[in-house]
Motif scaffolding. Structure first.
Motif, PDB file in Angstrom:
ATOM      1  N   LEU A 173       1.582 -15.978  -0.777  1.00  0.00           N
ATOM      2  CA  LEU A 173       1.907 -15.332   0.493  1.00  0.00           C
ATOM      3  C   LEU A 173       0.611 -15.011   1.227  1.00  0.00           C
ATOM      4  O   LEU A 173      -0.208 -14.237   0.741  1.00  0.00           O
ATOM      5  N   ASP A 174       0.428 -15.625   2.384  1.00  0.00           N
ATOM      6  CA  ASP A 174      -0.801 -15.409   3.153  1.00  0.00           C
ATOM      7  C   ASP A 174      -0.555 -14.393   4.255  1.00  0.00           C
ATOM      8  O   ASP A 174       0.110 -14.688   5.241  1.00  0.00           O
ATOM      9  N   GLU A 175      -1.077 -13.202   4.072  1.00  0.00           N
ATOM     10  CA  GLU A 175      -0.930 -12.104   5.032  1.00  0.00           C
ATOM     11  C   GLU A 175       0.509 -11.908   5.488  1.00  0.00           C
ATOM     12  O   GLU A 175       0.792 -11.958   6.691  1.00  0.00           O
ATOM     13  N   PRO A 176       1.422 -11.674   4.543  1.00  0.00           N
ATOM     14  CA  PRO A 176       2.836 -11.578   4.925  1.00  0.00           C
ATOM     15  C   PRO A 176       3.129 -10.417   5.873  1.00  0.00           C
ATOM     16  O   PRO A 176       4.104 -10.479   6.615  1.00  0.00           O
ATOM     17  N   ALA A 177       2.296  -9.380   5.873  1.00  0.00           N
ATOM     18  CA  ALA A 177       2.605  -8.212   6.703  1.00  0.00           C
ATOM     19  C   ALA A 177       1.802  -8.178   7.998  1.00  0.00           C
ATOM     20  O   ALA A 177       1.974  -7.261   8.811  1.00  0.00           O
ATOM     21  N   ALA A 178       0.951  -9.191   8.222  1.00  0.00           N
ATOM     22  CA  ALA A 178       0.100  -9.167   9.427  1.00  0.00           C
ATOM     23  C   ALA A 178       0.961  -9.192  10.683  1.00  0.00           C
ATOM     24  O   ALA A 178       1.918  -9.949  10.779  1.00  0.00           O
ATOM     25  N   GLY A 179       0.631  -8.362  11.636  1.00  0.00           N
ATOM     26  CA  GLY A 179       1.314  -8.363  12.929  1.00  0.00           C
ATOM     27  C   GLY A 179       2.620  -7.598  12.961  1.00  0.00           C
ATOM     28  O   GLY A 179       3.256  -7.531  14.007  1.00  0.00           O
ATOM     29  N   LEU A 180       3.032  -7.030  11.834  1.00  0.00           N
ATOM     30  CA  LEU A 180       4.285  -6.265  11.836  1.00  0.00           C
ATOM     31  C   LEU A 180       4.039  -4.844  12.318  1.00  0.00           C
ATOM     32  O   LEU A 180       2.946  -4.305  12.142  1.00  0.00           O
ATOM     33  N   SER A 203       5.187 -15.945 -10.681  1.00  0.00           N
ATOM     34  CA  SER A 203       3.846 -15.391 -10.538  1.00  0.00           C
ATOM     35  C   SER A 203       3.518 -15.392  -9.050  1.00  0.00           C
ATOM     36  O   SER A 203       3.976 -16.257  -8.316  1.00  0.00           O
ATOM     37  N   MET A 204       2.712 -14.431  -8.626  1.00  0.00           N
ATOM     38  CA  MET A 204       2.525 -14.246  -7.192  1.00  0.00           C
ATOM     39  C   MET A 204       1.060 -14.034  -6.833  1.00  0.00           C
ATOM     40  O   MET A 204       0.349 -13.356  -7.568  1.00  0.00           O
ATOM     41  N   ILE A 205       0.644 -14.620  -5.716  1.00  0.00           N
ATOM     42  CA  ILE A 205      -0.667 -14.296  -5.136  1.00  0.00           C
ATOM     43  C   ILE A 205      -0.430 -13.975  -3.671  1.00  0.00           C
ATOM     44  O   ILE A 205       0.144 -14.774  -2.933  1.00  0.00           O
ATOM     45  N   MET A 206      -0.871 -12.801  -3.252  1.00  0.00           N
ATOM     46  CA  MET A 206      -0.685 -12.375  -1.875  1.00  0.00           C
ATOM     47  C   MET A 206      -2.034 -12.037  -1.258  1.00  0.00           C
ATOM     48  O   MET A 206      -2.844 -11.360  -1.878  1.00  0.00           O
ATOM     49  N   VAL A 207      -2.263 -12.527  -0.059  1.00  0.00           N
ATOM     50  CA  VAL A 207      -3.510 -12.246   0.652  1.00  0.00           C
ATOM     51  C   VAL A 207      -3.293 -11.137   1.669  1.00  0.00           C
ATOM     52  O   VAL A 207      -2.275 -11.109   2.350  1.00  0.00           O
ATOM     53  N   THR A 208      -4.229 -10.208   1.754  1.00  0.00           N
ATOM     54  CA  THR A 208      -4.169  -9.203   2.822  1.00  0.00           C
ATOM     55  C   THR A 208      -5.566  -8.672   3.133  1.00  0.00           C
ATOM     56  O   THR A 208      -6.502  -8.860   2.366  1.00  0.00           O
ATOM     57  N   HIS A 209      -5.686  -8.032   4.296  1.00  0.00           N
ATOM     58  CA  HIS A 209      -6.924  -7.314   4.630  1.00  0.00           C
ATOM     59  C   HIS A 209      -6.789  -5.829   4.332  1.00  0.00           C
ATOM     60  O   HIS A 209      -7.762  -5.100   4.387  1.00  0.00           O
ATOM     61  N   HIS A 210      -5.536  -5.393   4.111  1.00  0.00           N
ATOM     62  CA  HIS A 210      -5.281  -3.955   4.114  1.00  0.00           C
ATOM     63  C   HIS A 210      -4.666  -3.492   2.809  1.00  0.00           C
ATOM     64  O   HIS A 210      -3.631  -4.009   2.400  1.00  0.00           O
ATOM     65  N   VAL A 211      -5.287  -2.505   2.171  1.00  0.00           N
ATOM     66  CA  VAL A 211      -4.762  -2.022   0.894  1.00  0.00           C
ATOM     67  C   VAL A 211      -3.396  -1.353   1.085  1.00  0.00           C
ATOM     68  O   VAL A 211      -2.603  -1.286   0.147  1.00  0.00           O
ATOM     69  N   GLU A 212      -3.117  -0.880   2.323  1.00  0.00           N
ATOM     70  CA  GLU A 212      -1.815  -0.267   2.603  1.00  0.00           C
ATOM     71  C   GLU A 212      -0.681  -1.270   2.446  1.00  0.00           C
ATOM     72  O   GLU A 212       0.482  -0.898   2.285  1.00  0.00           O
ATOM     73  N   GLU A 213      -1.012  -2.561   2.517  1.00  0.00           N
ATOM     74  CA  GLU A 213       0.024  -3.600   2.429  1.00  0.00           C
ATOM     75  C   GLU A 213       0.264  -4.089   0.996  1.00  0.00           C
ATOM     76  O   GLU A 213       1.055  -4.998   0.776  1.00  0.00           O
TER      77      GLU A 213
END
Ligand SMILES: Nc1ncnc2c1ncn2[C@@H]1O[C@H](COP(=O)(O)OP(=O)(O)O)[C@@H](O)[C@H]1O
Ligand SMILES: [Mg+2]
Length: 269
Positions: A173-180, A203-213
């Motif tokens: 998942l690449d930045e699944p929460a970006a822009g929400l 198994s999962m790998i998720m990319v984000t910039h924000h620890v809140e996500e």
């Protein structure tokens, strides 16, 4: 065929670099993921996060080093056998999908490895599964809506349901929460948390910039900066103020509140 001794390795990168125009986008990365682990990749813009996901999805080959995905050596395996075992939800995928297709069709076509072309004769079993994934992501009310008319949050949830459709062994998942917006983010993080905690989920790998996500249930974190891994390991040990400050290049305070994380910049003294 997979090497039995390594079947529990979901991903194994050894000294991997990806070089473009003489620059290492991913720089000598060694990283291994075991079955059942849920990883988050943190790092600033341009750090190489999406490039790492493209390696993990077999859409990109290392310039140097070795990559093993789901027990198969990249370069020695037919990627068209490997790719159906990997679910990927990112911006690039959204742009390939026909805007005129309904949400249900968008998810169903994944079962047949297609981005377009609606067939009449989908299996009832597949349709039942597609509806179940969409339901799990709160998209019940949108089954007949055209994909192109969805809001960003709705589109993201549809893409995750679509990625689940092939019953992948690895979900990216690449930045699944970006822009929400805040509500959309919290809703998605809660749903991803449920997925992360489901022992039958891939198994999962998720990319984000924000620890809140970071959803509850994430077990490991990898921090990357300028293509280099700063740290990779259990999230409880590695997601520290010191590591995150090094990763983003400014003094940060990381706090854990129950099963969620927050970070804030420290005032300059
Ligand atoms: N095909 C490419 N050719 C050259 N540079 C690229 C290519 N793809 C990405 N980059 C560059 O590589 C760096 C890492 O990109 P990316 O992995 O997308 O970063 P992130 O997802 O962490 O923001 C960026 O500086 C980006 O501009
Ligand atoms: Mg990116």
């Amino acid at each position: 065929m997979g090497d039995n001794a390594l079947m529990s390795e979901v991903l194994e990168l050894v000294d991997v670099s990806v070089v473009r125009d003489g620059r290492a986008l991913v720089d000598d990365v060694s990283w291994s993921i075991k079955e059942g682990e849920r990883w988050v990749i943190l790092g600033p813009n341009g750090a190489g996060k999406t490039t790492l996901l493209n390696l993990a999805s077999s859409y990109l080959f290392p310039s140097t080093g070795s990559a093993r995905i789901l027990g198969e050596q990249l370069g020695a395996v037919d990627v068209f056998d490997l790719r159906p075992r990997i679910g990927m939800a990112g911006i690039a995928m959204a742009e390939k999908l026909p805007r005129g297709q309904t949400v249900l069709q968008t998810v169903l076509t994944a079962a047949y490895g297609m981005t377009a072309h609606w067939q009449e004769n989908y299996d009832q079993v597949d349709e039942t599964r597609a509806r179940a994934f969409l339901d799990r992501l709160g998209m019940n009310e949108y089954l007949d809506r055209k994909f192109g008319t969805l809001s960003e949050g709705e589109r993201k949830r549809t893409l995750i349901a679509r990625a689940m459709m092939t019953d992948p062994e690895l979900l990216l998942l690449d930045e699944p929460a970006a822009g929400l917006d805040l509500g959309g983010r919290e809703d998605l993080v809660r749903r991803l948390g449920r997925l992360a905690r489901d022992p039958y989920a891939p198994s999962m790998i998720m990319v984000t910039h924000h620890v809140e996500e970071i959803p509850p249930g994430v077990t490991h974190v990898l921090m990357i900066r300028q293509g280099k891994v700063l740290t990779a390991g259990p999230i409880d040990m590695e997601l520290t103020s010191r590591n995150l400050s090094r990763c983003f290049g400014l003094p940060l305070l990381v706090e854990r509140n129950g099963d969620r994380w927050t970070a804030q910049g420290l005032p300059l003294t």
